[in-house]
Design a protein around this motif. Structure first.
Motif, mmCIF file in Angstrom:
data_model
loop_
_atom_site.group_PDB
_atom_site.id
_atom_site.type_symbol
_atom_site.label_atom_id
_atom_site.label_comp_id
_atom_site.label_asym_id
_atom_site.label_seq_id
_atom_site.Cartn_x
_atom_site.Cartn_y
_atom_site.Cartn_z
ATOM 1 N N UNK A 119 82.673 -13.136 119.002
ATOM 2 C CA UNK A 119 81.271 -13.495 118.786
ATOM 3 C C UNK A 119 80.622 -12.666 117.684
ATOM 4 N N UNK A 120 81.026 -11.399 117.556
ATOM 5 C CA UNK A 120 80.457 -10.587 116.478
ATOM 6 C C UNK A 120 80.867 -11.130 115.107
ATOM 7 N N UNK A 121 81.985 -11.836 115.051
ATOM 8 C CA UNK A 121 82.355 -12.522 113.817
ATOM 9 C C UNK A 121 81.646 -13.866 113.708
ATOM 10 N N UNK A 122 81.748 -14.666 114.770
ATOM 11 C CA UNK A 122 81.278 -16.050 114.730
ATOM 12 C C UNK A 122 79.762 -16.146 114.558
ATOM 13 N N UNK A 123 79.031 -15.186 115.111
ATOM 14 C CA UNK A 123 77.568 -15.187 115.000
ATOM 15 C C UNK A 123 77.081 -14.143 113.999
ATOM 16 N N UNK A 124 77.912 -13.841 113.011
ATOM 17 C CA UNK A 124 77.516 -12.891 111.970
ATOM 18 C C UNK A 124 76.790 -13.617 110.845
ATOM 19 N N UNK A 125 76.150 -12.841 109.978
ATOM 20 C CA UNK A 125 75.451 -13.423 108.833
ATOM 21 C C UNK A 125 76.388 -14.195 107.911
ATOM 22 N N UNK A 126 77.662 -13.831 107.928
ATOM 23 C CA UNK A 126 78.652 -14.489 107.074
ATOM 24 C C UNK A 126 78.697 -16.002 107.312
ATOM 25 N N UNK A 127 78.377 -16.429 108.549
ATOM 26 C CA UNK A 127 78.459 -17.841 108.895
ATOM 27 C C UNK A 127 77.122 -18.569 108.704
ATOM 28 N N UNK A 128 76.123 -17.856 108.207
ATOM 29 C CA UNK A 128 74.873 -18.452 107.703
ATOM 30 C C UNK A 128 74.221 -19.438 108.678
ATOM 31 N N UNK A 129 74.307 -19.142 109.950
ATOM 32 C CA UNK A 129 73.639 -19.984 110.940
ATOM 33 C C UNK A 129 74.309 -21.304 111.241
ATOM 34 N N UNK B 291 82.811 -22.805 107.367
ATOM 35 C CA UNK B 291 83.509 -21.542 107.610
ATOM 36 C C UNK B 291 83.791 -21.369 109.100
ATOM 37 N N UNK B 292 82.822 -21.764 109.922
ATOM 38 C CA UNK B 292 82.994 -21.670 111.374
ATOM 39 C C UNK B 292 84.115 -22.601 111.837
ATOM 40 N N UNK B 293 84.157 -23.812 111.281
ATOM 41 C CA UNK B 293 85.220 -24.757 111.646
ATOM 42 C C UNK B 293 86.588 -24.197 111.307
ATOM 43 N N UNK B 294 86.701 -23.592 110.157
ATOM 44 C CA UNK B 294 87.986 -23.015 109.750
ATOM 45 C C UNK B 294 88.364 -21.814 110.611
ATOM 46 N N UNK B 295 87.370 -21.072 111.061
ATOM 47 C CA UNK B 295 87.639 -19.959 111.979
ATOM 48 C C UNK B 295 88.274 -20.482 113.263
ATOM 49 N N UNK B 296 87.701 -21.547 113.814
ATOM 50 C CA UNK B 296 88.236 -22.118 115.049
ATOM 51 C C UNK B 296 89.654 -22.653 114.833
ATOM 52 N N UNK C 206 69.642 -17.664 111.324
ATOM 53 C CA UNK C 206 69.638 -17.923 112.768
ATOM 54 C C UNK C 206 71.089 -17.883 113.240
ATOM 55 N N UNK C 207 71.488 -16.733 113.774
ATOM 56 C CA UNK C 207 72.897 -16.508 114.081
ATOM 57 C C UNK C 207 73.415 -17.312 115.278
ATOM 58 N N UNK C 208 72.529 -17.680 116.196
ATOM 59 C CA UNK C 208 72.947 -18.509 117.320
ATOM 60 C C UNK C 208 74.058 -17.888 118.152
ATOM 61 N N UNK C 209 73.888 -16.613 118.510
ATOM 62 C CA UNK C 209 74.926 -15.940 119.304
ATOM 63 C C UNK C 209 75.051 -16.559 120.690
ATOM 64 N N UNK C 210 73.910 -16.753 121.358
ATOM 65 C CA UNK C 210 73.947 -17.400 122.664
ATOM 66 C C UNK C 210 74.056 -18.905 122.502
ATOM 67 N N UNK C 211 73.332 -19.454 121.546
ATOM 68 C CA UNK C 211 73.228 -20.903 121.337
ATOM 69 C C UNK C 211 73.949 -21.304 120.048
ATOM 70 N N UNK C 212 75.160 -21.761 120.081
ATOM 71 C CA UNK C 212 76.036 -21.750 121.221
ATOM 72 C C UNK C 212 77.318 -21.010 120.872
ATOM 73 N N UNK C 213 77.113 -19.866 120.183
ATOM 74 C CA UNK C 213 78.279 -19.020 119.950
ATOM 75 C C UNK C 213 78.946 -18.626 121.249
ATOM 76 N N UNK C 214 78.136 -18.385 122.276
ATOM 77 C CA UNK C 214 78.684 -17.954 123.567
ATOM 78 C C UNK C 214 79.595 -19.021 124.157
ATOM 79 N N UNK C 215 79.173 -20.280 124.103
ATOM 80 C CA UNK C 215 80.014 -21.356 124.610
ATOM 81 C C UNK C 215 81.252 -21.562 123.767
ATOM 82 N N UNK C 216 81.081 -21.466 122.456
ATOM 83 C CA UNK C 216 82.187 -21.702 121.535
ATOM 84 C C UNK C 216 83.322 -20.714 121.750
ATOM 85 N N UNK C 217 82.991 -19.427 121.765
ATOM 86 C CA UNK C 217 84.057 -18.430 121.909
ATOM 87 C C UNK C 217 84.615 -18.422 123.333
ATOM 88 N N UNK C 218 83.806 -18.843 124.304
ATOM 89 C CA UNK C 218 84.319 -18.975 125.668
ATOM 90 C C UNK C 218 85.377 -20.064 125.746
#
Length: 336
Positions: free
Chosen positions: A46-56, A66-71, A140-152
């Motif tokens: 989550x610290x990667x997925x909800x980082x500024x690098x992924x630009x919300x 970038x997020x799609x490629x991470x997954x 808007x990093x969206x750590x809970x919404x929905x980074x939390x679900x994604x990494x889970x």
């Protein structure tokens, strides 16, 4: 002749070693695999997925790509294949589907084939998009919404794959579905249900995870909770199974406040499971409720309750395990 026999024998042994024989699923210790879902790995993701690098992760924007490629990279590293073919983990969605309001986007999919009922599909979903960057440059990093679900979902997939490696392949197939465009109106899940990779009539359930990393104001004094929405809407069996699994393994206070038909928030209609429910596919929506950082730049990974999120992800894994491995497909007894 002897050399030829030896070569054939060696080749047969090599092939046999590559093919993992399935063991009876009843012999598996499901808790061993649930315990591979850890707070440290969730936090690292989550610290990667909800980082500024992924630009919300705004739909169709570079951060979402970038997020799609991470997954995709994570599924490849876990050796979980795609149902679309080798190295193709993206269900492409053309901008025309979005009425050209957004750029092309993609759902991300991975798949574990079932051993006994491979045509019956258990979907585990989460949306991986968020709302991007505002006009002032706030991300808007969206750590809970929905980074939390994604990494889970990633961690749940890894737990199933660890079981597969040990010979405990689920009896039904499991589709790990990361949808785009949720924040634009549930568009990625709508596209999937209009263009399903597997027939919707073969889809057993959708277990949807959207925000499971925080504590809402109502539960600050008792954070041992999770909101469940939709579990009893279409299948009595799913609801009862969900309750039994929780009682046996995780013992959360299951809060059904938002499951009420008269609830003004109408959350049942506001996340991706609803596009499955519209097709009479039983669903559960796992949710921690809203909080002060909801849809704000302050929804950041440092505010996530990782130990609590781990146990919530484990509950979803246990529920998926039971649905995937029961003798009979879930009965839909409340079709609308």
């Amino acid at each position: 002749m002897i050399k030829k026999i030896l070569f054939i024998s060696a080749l047969s042994m090599a092939v046999a070693c590559k093919v993992q024989k399935n063991k009876p699923i009843s012999e598996a210790n499901v808790e061993d695999y649930a315990n591979t879902i850890t707070s440290s790995e969730l936090k690292e993701h989550l610290y990667t997925f909800a980082s500024d690098e992924f630009q919300g992760r705004d739909t169709g924007k570079p951060g979402q790509k970038k997020a799609a490629n991470y997954l995709k990279k994570e599924y490849i590293s876990m050796q979980i294949p795609s149902p679309l073919g080798e190295d193709d983990y993206f269900q492409d969605i053309p901008s025309s589907f979005f009425n050209n309001q957004f750029n092309d986007s993609e759902n991300v999919v991975a798949y574990i084939k079932g051993s006994e009922f491979p045509d019956e599909i258990v979907v585990i979903s989460a949306h991986y998009d968020h709302v991007g960057v505002d006009g002032q440059g706030n991300i808007y990093n969206g750590a809970d919404d929905d980074g939390s679900g994604t990494v889970s979902v990633l961690e749940i997939a890894e737990a199933f794959q660890e079981a597969v490696k040990d010979g405990y392949r689920p009896r039904r197939s499991i589709l790990f579905l990361h949808v785009t465009g949720e924040e634009k109106g549930l568009l990625g899940s709508k596209y999937y249900t209009q263009n399903p990779i597997f027939p919707l009539e073969n889809t057993v359930t959708d277990l949807n995870t959207d925000m499971i990393g925080r504590i809402d104001p109502k539960h600050e004094d008792n954070p041992n909770y999770i909101y469940l929405i939709g579990s009893d809407k279409l299948s009595t069996e799913l609801h009862e199974l969900s309750e039994e699994v929780n009682k046996k393994y995780t013992n959360f206070d299951l809060d059904y406040t938002y499951n009420d038909e008269n609830d003004p928030n109408r959350f049942y209609y506001r996340s991706d499971h609803y596009n499955f429910a519209k097709h009479n596919i039983p669903v559960i929506f796992y949710f921690n409720g809203t909080h002060a950082d909801y849809h704000k730049p302050t929804d950041t990974p440092d505010k996530i309750e990782y130990d609590l999120m781990t146990r919530r992800a484990q509950l979803i894994f246990y529920t998926a395990w039971e649905v995937a491995n029961r003798d009979n497909r879930l009965l839909v007894d409340k079709a609308k």
